[in-house]
Structures are given as structure tokens and as C-alpha cells.
Motif scaffolding. Structure first.
Motif, PDB file in Angstrom:
ATOM      1  N   MET A 142      -1.374   8.965  15.054  1.00 30.71           N
ATOM      2  CA  MET A 142      -0.267   9.795  14.568  1.00 30.71           C
ATOM      3  C   MET A 142      -0.253   9.859  13.046  1.00 30.71           C
ATOM      4  SD  MET A 142       0.613  10.682  17.317  1.00 30.71           S
ATOM      5  CE  MET A 142       1.555  12.095  17.363  1.00 30.71           C
ATOM      6  N   ILE A 143      -0.387   8.707  12.411  1.00 30.46           N
ATOM      7  CA  ILE A 143      -0.321   8.690  10.939  1.00 30.46           C
ATOM      8  C   ILE A 143      -1.531   9.436  10.361  1.00 30.46           C
ATOM      9  CG2 ILE A 143      -0.182   7.223   8.877  1.00 30.46           C
ATOM     10  CD1 ILE A 143       2.144   6.485  10.488  1.00 30.46           C
ATOM     11  N   ALA A 144      -2.698   9.240  10.967  1.00 32.84           N
ATOM     12  CA  ALA A 144      -3.900   9.936  10.481  1.00 32.84           C
ATOM     13  C   ALA A 144      -3.710  11.447  10.604  1.00 32.84           C
ATOM     14  CB  ALA A 144      -5.119   9.491  11.274  1.00 32.84           C
ATOM     15  N   LEU A 145      -3.104  11.842  11.707  1.00 28.43           N
ATOM     16  CA  LEU A 145      -2.859  13.262  11.949  1.00 28.43           C
ATOM     17  C   LEU A 145      -1.869  13.827  10.927  1.00 28.43           C
ATOM     18  CD1 LEU A 145      -3.849  15.304  13.946  1.00 28.43           C
ATOM     19  CD2 LEU A 145      -2.245  14.411  15.620  1.00 28.43           C
ATOM     20  N   ARG A 245       2.042  -6.149  13.737  1.00 24.61           N
ATOM     21  CA  ARG A 245       1.702  -4.813  14.231  1.00 24.61           C
ATOM     22  C   ARG A 245       1.389  -3.869  13.061  1.00 24.61           C
ATOM     23  NH1 ARG A 245       1.786  -1.992  19.540  1.00 24.61           N
ATOM     24  NH2 ARG A 245       1.941   0.167  18.952  1.00 24.61           N
ATOM     25  N   LEU A 246       2.176  -3.991  11.991  1.00 26.64           N
ATOM     26  CA  LEU A 246       1.929  -3.136  10.815  1.00 26.64           C
ATOM     27  C   LEU A 246       0.591  -3.493  10.160  1.00 26.64           C
ATOM     28  CD1 LEU A 246       5.475  -2.866   9.157  1.00 26.64           C
ATOM     29  CD2 LEU A 246       4.244  -1.119  10.457  1.00 26.64           C
ATOM     30  N   GLU A 247       0.272  -4.792  10.171  1.00 27.54           N
ATOM     31  CA  GLU A 247      -1.033  -5.207   9.598  1.00 27.54           C
ATOM     32  C   GLU A 247      -2.179  -4.594  10.401  1.00 27.54           C
ATOM     33  OE1 GLU A 247       0.230  -9.514   7.656  1.00 27.54           O
ATOM     34  OE2 GLU A 247      -0.412  -9.438   9.751  1.00 27.54           O
ATOM     35  N   ASN A 248      -2.020  -4.622  11.726  1.00 31.37           N
ATOM     36  CA  ASN A 248      -3.067  -4.028  12.570  1.00 31.37           C
ATOM     37  C   ASN A 248      -3.152  -2.525  12.358  1.00 31.37           C
ATOM     38  OD1 ASN A 248      -3.668  -6.505  13.611  1.00 31.37           O
ATOM     39  ND2 ASN A 248      -2.347  -6.274  15.417  1.00 31.37           N
ATOM     40  N   LEU A 249      -1.995  -1.926  12.204  1.00 31.49           N
ATOM     41  CA  LEU A 249      -1.961  -0.480  11.966  1.00 31.49           C
ATOM     42  C   LEU A 249      -2.708  -0.155  10.670  1.00 31.49           C
ATOM     43  CD1 LEU A 249      -0.912   2.395  12.494  1.00 31.49           C
ATOM     44  CD2 LEU A 249       1.217   1.765  11.358  1.00 31.49           C
ATOM     45  N   TYR A 250      -2.489  -0.966   9.673  1.00 33.91           N
ATOM     46  CA  TYR A 250      -3.144  -0.721   8.389  1.00 33.91           C
ATOM     47  C   TYR A 250      -4.665  -0.724   8.564  1.00 33.91           C
ATOM     48  CZ  TYR A 250      -4.006  -0.789   3.401  1.00 33.91           C
ATOM     49  OH  TYR A 250      -4.416  -0.453   2.145  1.00 33.91           O
ATOM     50  N   ARG A 251      -5.146  -1.653   9.405  1.00 35.88           N
ATOM     51  CA  ARG A 251      -6.597  -1.717   9.649  1.00 35.88           C
ATOM     52  C   ARG A 251      -7.094  -0.417  10.312  1.00 35.88           C
ATOM     53  NH1 ARG A 251      -5.754  -6.997  11.844  1.00 35.88           N
ATOM     54  NH2 ARG A 251      -5.001  -7.862   9.897  1.00 35.88           N
ATOM     55  N   VAL A 252      -6.325   0.061  11.281  1.00 39.66           N
ATOM     56  CA  VAL A 252      -6.709   1.323  11.940  1.00 39.66           C
ATOM     57  C   VAL A 252      -6.751   2.454  10.907  1.00 39.66           C
ATOM     58  CG1 VAL A 252      -6.075   3.027  13.704  1.00 39.66           C
ATOM     59  CG2 VAL A 252      -5.712   0.595  14.159  1.00 39.66           C
ATOM     60  N   LEU A 253      -5.762   2.459  10.016  1.00 41.10           N
ATOM     61  CA  LEU A 253      -5.694   3.536   9.021  1.00 41.10           C
ATOM     62  C   LEU A 253      -6.843   3.451   8.022  1.00 41.10           C
ATOM     63  CD1 LEU A 253      -1.820   3.646   8.562  1.00 41.10           C
ATOM     64  CD2 LEU A 253      -3.281   5.195   9.882  1.00 41.10           C
ATOM     65  N   GLN A 254      -7.285   2.227   7.767  1.00 39.14           N
ATOM     66  CA  GLN A 254      -8.476   2.067   6.907  1.00 39.14           C
ATOM     67  C   GLN A 254      -9.685   2.703   7.586  1.00 39.14           C
ATOM     68  OE1 GLN A 254      -8.114  -2.226   6.324  1.00 39.14           O
ATOM     69  NE2 GLN A 254      -8.078  -1.884   4.096  1.00 39.14           N
ATOM     70  N   SER A 255      -9.797   2.476   8.901  1.00 37.46           N
ATOM     71  CA  SER A 255     -10.939   3.058   9.622  1.00 37.46           C
ATOM     72  C   SER A 255     -10.891   4.582   9.615  1.00 37.46           C
ATOM     73  CB  SER A 255     -10.985   2.578  11.071  1.00 37.46           C
ATOM     74  OG  SER A 255     -10.941   1.185  11.101  1.00 37.46           O
ATOM     75  N   TYR A 256      -9.704   5.135   9.641  1.00 38.98           N
ATOM     76  CA  TYR A 256      -9.558   6.594   9.569  1.00 38.98           C
ATOM     77  C   TYR A 256      -9.815   7.112   8.152  1.00 38.98           C
ATOM     78  CZ  TYR A 256      -7.578   7.943  14.140  1.00 38.98           C
ATOM     79  OH  TYR A 256      -7.397   8.246  15.459  1.00 38.98           O
ATOM     80  N   GLY A 257      -9.823   6.195   7.179  1.00 43.71           N
ATOM     81  CA  GLY A 257     -10.014   6.610   5.788  1.00 43.71           C
ATOM     82  C   GLY A 257      -8.751   7.196   5.166  1.00 43.71           C
ATOM     83  N   VAL A 258      -7.582   6.840   5.696  1.00 48.68           N
ATOM     84  CA  VAL A 258      -6.352   7.432   5.152  1.00 48.68           C
ATOM     85  C   VAL A 258      -5.412   6.384   4.546  1.00 48.68           C
ATOM     86  CG1 VAL A 258      -6.437   9.403   6.757  1.00 48.68           C
ATOM     87  CG2 VAL A 258      -5.095   7.379   7.368  1.00 48.68           C
TER      88      VAL A 258
END
Ligand SMILES: N[C@@H](Cc1c[nH]c[nH+]1)C(=O)O
Length: 370
Positions: A142-145, A245-258
Motif C-alpha cells: 500500500m505504501i509503495a503504491l 511491525r513498523l520496523e518490519n514495514l520499513y524493511r519492506v519499503l527499503q526493498s521497494y526502494g521507497v
């Protein structure tokens, strides 16, 4: 002539010409991005039964709804918010579906707010909802989008600020706050009215140590480092899990490059009651209001009889357009329109020419030479 006839009421407006062309172009760009992620268009009615937006649902408060009656005496409401309608549709058409559902939509929402600061009462929203996926990867999508949609629209300088309802709720539960106090506090903190919040908590006899924790919530905002500070402040498992959960989210967002577009704000709370996990808002300069709002609402579908987690967002297209306008960032240039004039004697000839131009995709107006 009655001048009044030419005016629109406070809070609504006409959009035409270049301005509307730009708005439609931006909507197209965002729509393409949502479709690229596999979201399917859905259209729901502009008005629905009052119950879809009632207090238990946790959307806009009743006094800000446009309500009216049909001939059968049902109370109807102009939708103030798409999310309850999406939850209703998911329950109605996909009751037994276990595979995640992805909806996207565009349309206008209506809120009967006071006429302060020229706020619009009818705005266009474009949004996406991912239903049936409770994972942090879904939050990340969602955030990447959101980031990709805003970039696509031409916005460059913006930040998506992310909060987590559970952080605050964990402290409230530990402090033993009743639901009403929690709601009042949420609204004070989200307005950044810390004096009001302090007064409320001391008035209700909340222990000093919890007061301190609750009031500090609003200070935890900034880049990813605030998550560490926030963790240090609390000792209840619910709030700690929220930060994890926010820390994990941050990792996902790093993978998206955002990741560079996001920051965190644990004091971010929404006026909507249906959020249960992350909540987020995207801000940019040029407009005071967030251009995107969203979050996780894992219990809302339950009101419609389907047990499923969900997360989504809505882009407020009109606010986004104001921001793009002020930032001179709207890249869209309208195609010029060719004008062919005719006389009665050469109409056939000019019409043929116009048809040829249109067949080549050139916008052509054919008009009599006056
Ligand atoms: N409907 C919410 C945004 C949202 C969409 N999905 C989840 N939240 C709003 O208008 O603020």
C-alpha cells in the motif's frame, strides 16, 4: 436575471477547461499505476443506507453526513468515505473468498463540514483496498503504491508519515482508560492539543506514569530512529509489537526502494475509528491537508459479516491537484485543438478534412465561419 442561479453553494465548485483536463490526466496516470498492481475497478453508488456509515462503523461523524430520505422512509447518506462501501462489497460479493481481493475506485465523497478555510465539501478520491491480507507485506504494498502513484502524478517533494494505532491503544489499555476517554484523548492528540490531553488525563485520575507515556506519544515523529526511542518508552507487549511491525514495514519499503519517502509518527491518530494497525498520511507543501490518507482496518469487514483483515488508502485528487499547481509540477500539456471553419458552399469539403484529421487522432473542431 437571477445571479444566484449562476453560483454554486459553499464548498462545491465547477471544474472545467485546462484545470479539468489536468485533473483527468492525473487520474489516468494514477489509475494505470493501480491497475499495474492488479487492482480491479469497482463502482459503488454515490448514496447508500445510513447504516453503512453509522457510528459503529467508525467513519465520519453523523453530523457531518449529508442525510436524506427516500420514498419508503429509509435514511440515505451521500458517501463521505469509500472504505465502508468497499467493505460492504467485499462481504456481499466475496463472502467465501480466501484469496486476497484488490479493489480500486475513483469518485466523489461528501462531508458536510463547516465552511471554514474554504474546505471543499465534495472531493474526488481515488483509492485502493487490499482485502484478506493481514501481512506486513500488504502494508508495504500500500505504501509503495502511494509513493509510486504520487510520483507518477508528477509530485516530487512529499513524505508519507506512518503511525500505528496499536502503539497508542496498548498504552491506553495498560493505563485502564475507558473507551470514551480513549476516544477523546485520540482526538486531542491528533489535533496536537497536548494541554487539552493533559487536562483530560489528570481530570480522569490517570496515574502520572501513564500520563507521561501517553503525552509523549505525540513527540515520536521523524525518521526511522524514532522507532527505537518509542520502543524505549513503553513496556507493554501490544505497543512493543506495534513498533516491531513498523520496523518490519520499513524493511519492506527499503526493498521497494521507497524508504526515503517515509517517516514515522506514533502520535498520528485518525478521526476514523475503524483503523486497527498502521495509519498513514502523505504530506507535501502547498496544501495544509494530507493528499493521501489510509491505514489498516482489520475489523471493519466484520460489521458486514465477513472476517477479513484489510488495508487501503485514498488519494484526495483535488488536494493533490492544488499541490501540483502550486509546485508547478503538473507535467501534462493538453493537445492543441485544430479549428476548421466552413461556409455553406464548402461544408462537404471541410467536413471531409475534419474527418481525416480526427482519423489521425488530431483534435478538430468544425464550425461555421461567422
Ligand atoms: N477512506 C479513508 C482512507 C482509507 C482507505 N482505505 C483505508 N483508509 C479516508 O477517506 O480517509
Amino acid at each position: 436575471m437571477n445571479r444566484q442561479l449562476l453560483h454554486t453553494p459553499e464548498g462545491v465548485r465547477d471544474i472545467y477547461g485546462k484545470e479539468y483536463a489536468r485533473k483527468l490526466a492525473v487520474e489516468d496516470l494514477i489509475h494505470d499505476r493501480l491497475r499495474l498492481y492488479g487492482y480491479q475497478d469497482i463502482q459503488t453508488p454515490t448514496f447508500e443506507f445510513f447504516d453503512v456509515f453509522s457510528r459503529e462503523i467508525g467513519t465520519t461523524s453523523s453530523r457531518e453526513l449529508y442525510k436524506f430520505f427516500d420514498k419508503e422512509g429509509n435514511t440515505l447518506v451521500l458517501r463521505p468515505d469509500f472504505t465502508p462501501s468497499m467493505a460492504r462489497c467485499a462481504a456481499k460479493y466475496f463472502m467465501d473468498e480466501d484469496i486476497p481481493i484488490r479493489f480500486c475506485y475513483a469518485g466523489n465523497t461528501f462531508t458536510n463540514t463547516g465552511s471554514l478555510q474554504g474546505k471543499l465539501k465534495e472531493v474526488t478520491q481515488m483509492g485502493a483496498e487490499l482485502i484478506g491480507d493481514g501481512s506486513v507485506q500488504a502494508d508495504g504494498e500500500m505504501i509503495a503504491l502511494v509513493v509510486e502513484s504520487l510520483l507518477e502524478a508528477g509530485l516530487k517533494d512529499f513524505q508519507v508519515s506512518i503511525g500505528q494505532m496499536e502503539y497508542f491503544k496498548g498504552i491506553c489499555a495498560q493505563a485502564g482508560l475507558d473507551e470514551q476517554t480513549e476516544n477523546e484523548l485520540r482526538s486531542l492528540i491528533s489535533d496536537k492539543n497536548i494541554f487539552g490531553a493533559e487536562e483530560l488525563l489528570t481530570g480522569r485520575g490517570v496515574a502520572q506514569s501513564y500520563c507521561k507515556m501517553l503525552l509523549k506519544v505525540s513527540e515520536h515523529f521523524g525518521s526511522v530512529e524514532v522507532l527505537n526511542e518509542a520502543k524505549g518508552l513503553v513496556n507493554n507487549p501490544r505497543s512493543l509489537e506495534a513498533v516491531r511491525r513498523l520496523e518490519n514495514l520499513y524493511r519492506v519499503l527499503q526493498s521497494y526502494g521507497v524508504a526515503k519517502y517515509v517517516s514515522f509518527d506514533l502520535g498520528m491518530l485518525s478521526k476514523y475509528n475503524y483503523y486497527t494497525g498502521i495509519i498513514f498520511k502523505a504530506y507535501t507543501y502547498g496544501v495544509g491537508e494530507p493528499v493521501v490518507k489510509g491505514g489498516r482496518y482489520d475489523r471493519l469487514l466484520g460489521y458486514f459479516g465477513k472476517k477479513a483483515p484489510a488495508v487501503g488508502f485514498a488519494i484526495v485528487v483535488d488536494d493533490l491537484m492544488s499541490a501540483l499547481e502550486r509546485q508547478k509540477a503538473c507535467a501534462y500539456e493538453e493537445d492543441e485543438i485544430r479549428v476548421l471553419t466552413y461556409h455553406a458552399s464548402d461544408y462537404e469539403e471541410k467536413l471531409l478534412e475534419a474527418r481525416k484529421l480526427r482519423a489521425k487522432g488530431i483534435r478538430t473542431v468544425l464550425r461555421p465561419d461567422l
